[in-house]
Design an enzyme around this catalytic site. Sequence first.
Site, short mmCIF file in Angstrom:
data_model
loop_
_atom_site.label_atom_id
_atom_site.label_comp_id
_atom_site.label_asym_id
_atom_site.label_seq_id
_atom_site.Cartn_x
_atom_site.Cartn_y
_atom_site.Cartn_z
CB VAL A 51 2.41 -0.42 15.01
CG1 VAL A 51 3.80 -0.46 14.18
CG2 VAL A 51 1.10 -0.43 14.29
CG ASN A 69 1.69 4.31 5.96
OD1 ASN A 69 1.20 4.88 5.32
ND2 ASN A 69 1.90 3.06 5.77
CE1 TYR A 119 -8.63 4.34 8.87
CE2 TYR A 119 -10.24 5.97 7.83
CZ TYR A 119 -8.95 5.20 7.85
OH TYR A 119 -7.91 5.87 6.86
CB CYS A 171 7.46 -3.75 14.63
SG CYS A 171 6.55 -2.74 15.72
CE LYS A 183 -5.91 6.46 9.71
NZ LYS A 183 -4.51 6.76 9.52
CB SER A 198 -7.95 9.61 6.65
OG SER A 198 -8.95 9.21 6.03
N PRO A 218 -5.20 11.75 2.80
CG PRO A 218 -3.79 9.96 2.59
CD PRO A 218 -4.18 10.74 3.69
N GLY A 275 0.85 -1.27 -0.06
CA GLY A 275 -0.06 0.01 -0.02
C GLY A 275 1.02 1.07 0.04
CB ILE A 276 0.07 4.41 1.56
CG1 ILE A 276 -1.27 4.73 0.44
CG2 ILE A 276 0.77 6.03 1.62
CD1 ILE A 276 -2.34 5.84 1.59
N1 LIG Z 1 -5.93 3.65 1.18
C1 LIG Z 1 -6.97 4.55 1.71
O1 LIG Z 1 -7.84 4.94 0.81
C2 LIG Z 1 -6.47 5.43 2.57
C3 LIG Z 1 -7.06 6.91 2.67
C4 LIG Z 1 -6.65 7.67 3.81
C5 LIG Z 1 -5.82 7.27 4.67
N2 LIG Z 1 -5.19 6.13 4.60
C6 LIG Z 1 -4.19 5.65 5.49
O2 LIG Z 1 -2.91 5.40 4.87
C7 LIG Z 1 -2.18 4.46 5.76
C8 LIG Z 1 -1.67 3.26 4.77
O3 LIG Z 1 -3.14 2.65 4.24
P1 LIG Z 1 -3.12 1.65 3.19
O4 LIG Z 1 -4.14 1.87 2.40
O5 LIG Z 1 -1.81 1.51 2.42
O6 LIG Z 1 -3.16 0.22 3.93
P2 LIG Z 1 -2.88 -1.33 3.36
O7 LIG Z 1 -2.78 -1.20 1.96
O8 LIG Z 1 -3.93 -2.07 4.29
O9 LIG Z 1 -1.53 -1.41 4.21
C9 LIG Z 1 -1.47 -1.20 5.66
C10 LIG Z 1 -0.10 -1.26 6.19
O10 LIG Z 1 -0.03 -1.25 7.50
C11 LIG Z 1 0.61 -2.25 8.16
N3 LIG Z 1 0.00 -2.63 9.35
C12 LIG Z 1 -1.37 -2.87 9.66
N4 LIG Z 1 -1.64 -3.06 10.88
C13 LIG Z 1 -0.31 -3.28 11.63
C14 LIG Z 1 0.28 -3.52 12.82
N5 LIG Z 1 -0.63 -3.58 13.83
N6 LIG Z 1 1.40 -3.36 12.99
C15 LIG Z 1 2.61 -3.14 12.06
N7 LIG Z 1 2.04 -3.06 10.58
C16 LIG Z 1 0.53 -2.95 10.34
C17 LIG Z 1 0.27 -3.39 6.96
O11 LIG Z 1 1.52 -4.63 7.40
P3 LIG Z 1 0.91 -6.07 7.57
O12 LIG Z 1 -0.23 -6.31 7.21
O13 LIG Z 1 2.06 -6.81 6.73
O14 LIG Z 1 1.47 -6.02 8.90
C18 LIG Z 1 0.48 -2.62 5.80
O15 LIG Z 1 2.07 -2.44 5.19
C19 LIG Z 1 -3.26 3.98 6.84
O16 LIG Z 1 -2.96 4.65 8.10
C20 LIG Z 1 -4.73 4.38 6.48
O17 LIG Z 1 -5.69 4.59 7.37
C21 LIG Z 1 -5.38 5.12 3.47
#
Ligand SMILES: NC(=O)c1ccc[n+]([C@@H]2O[C@H](COP(=O)([O-])OP(=O)(O)OC[C@H]3O[C@@H](n4cnc5c(N)ncnc54)[C@H](OP(=O)(O)O)[C@@H]3O)[C@@H](O)[C@H]2O)c1
Length: 227
Positions: A54, A80, A145, A52, A149, A132, A175, A11-12
């Site tokens: 988190v 992140n 959520y 880790c 945020k 977000s 975002p 992801g991001i």
């Molecule tokens: N995508 C969107 O539309 C969007 C919009 C606004 C904000 N955001 C924010 O942007 C950030 C990244 O989102 P994303 O869409 O890229 O999410 P994603 O594709 O679901 O990826 C989430 C990442 O966070 C890691 N993660 C989740 N829980 C964790 C934990 N307990 N310990 C360690 N790592 C953890 C996951 O790794 P593992 O699963 O491998 O542990 C993965 O690398 C988040 O904070 C999200 O709220 C996303």
Amino acid sequence: MNIVITGASRGIGKAIAEKFLQENHRVIICSRDSAKLEALQQTYPSLITFVCDVSDKHSVEQLGDFVLQTFEQIDVLINNAGIFIPGKLTEEKDTVLEDTLRTNLLSAYYLTKKLSPRMKTHQHGFIINMCSVASIKAYENGGSYAISKFALLGFSKTLREELKPYNIKVTAILPGATLTDSWAGVDLPETRFSTPEDIALLVYTITQISSFSVVEEILIRPQLGDI
Ligand SMILES: NC(=O)c1ccc[n+]([C@@H]2O[C@H](COP(=O)([O-])OP(=O)(O)OC[C@H]3O[C@@H](n4cnc5c(N)ncnc54)[C@H](OP(=O)(O)O)[C@@H]3O)[C@@H](O)[C@H]2O)c1
């Protein structure tokens, strides 16, 4: 520069790590998934990874210790990692709020507390928190959520004031819908989303402007608006 990114196995976070690696910076990432981290490390030999969870304070402190041992100076900390469990506050299980706050808010709070003393000694650095659109706008199904945020944005604003005298710049990124696993199964064209690379480019750019300025917040949405 030395960069630390939480939750960057996909992801991001992964896109941000790739951008900094392409620009020849040193990057530490973490996630819970050791297999994904190993695969990324194979692709990018200079990448440093750490397993880790988190949502666990002890695990965050271990990550912090590892970062402090590996990097003498921390230039950029990117909080992140996040989870999104859609639902309604009045209907979801209590554990949803507890788990979401631990992952989305307390992780940033604990890691920042662990690494900021070192950053203060260098009088330099960036802390970038992945907020977000849900930090400023309520959605019917936003559930816990949204609480996390909104709180992360509040954390960012307070931290910015606190760290100004140390020349540490705090940025909140807000975002909108960005095409990652978070949206798996949603039946919409990919053109309806921002890309993780869009966010990565913005994050990188924040760290490149003159030392006289701070980018406080970035709000970025899909061109056709929220989903
Ligand atoms: N995508 C969107 O539309 C969007 C919009 C606004 C904000 N955001 C924010 O942007 C950030 C990244 O989102 P994303 O869409 O890229 O999410 P994603 O594709 O679901 O990826 C989430 C990442 O966070 C890691 N993660 C989740 N829980 C964790 C934990 N307990 N310990 C360690 N790592 C953890 C996951 O790794 P593992 O699963 O491998 O542990 C993965 O690398 C988040 O904070 C999200 O709220 C996303």
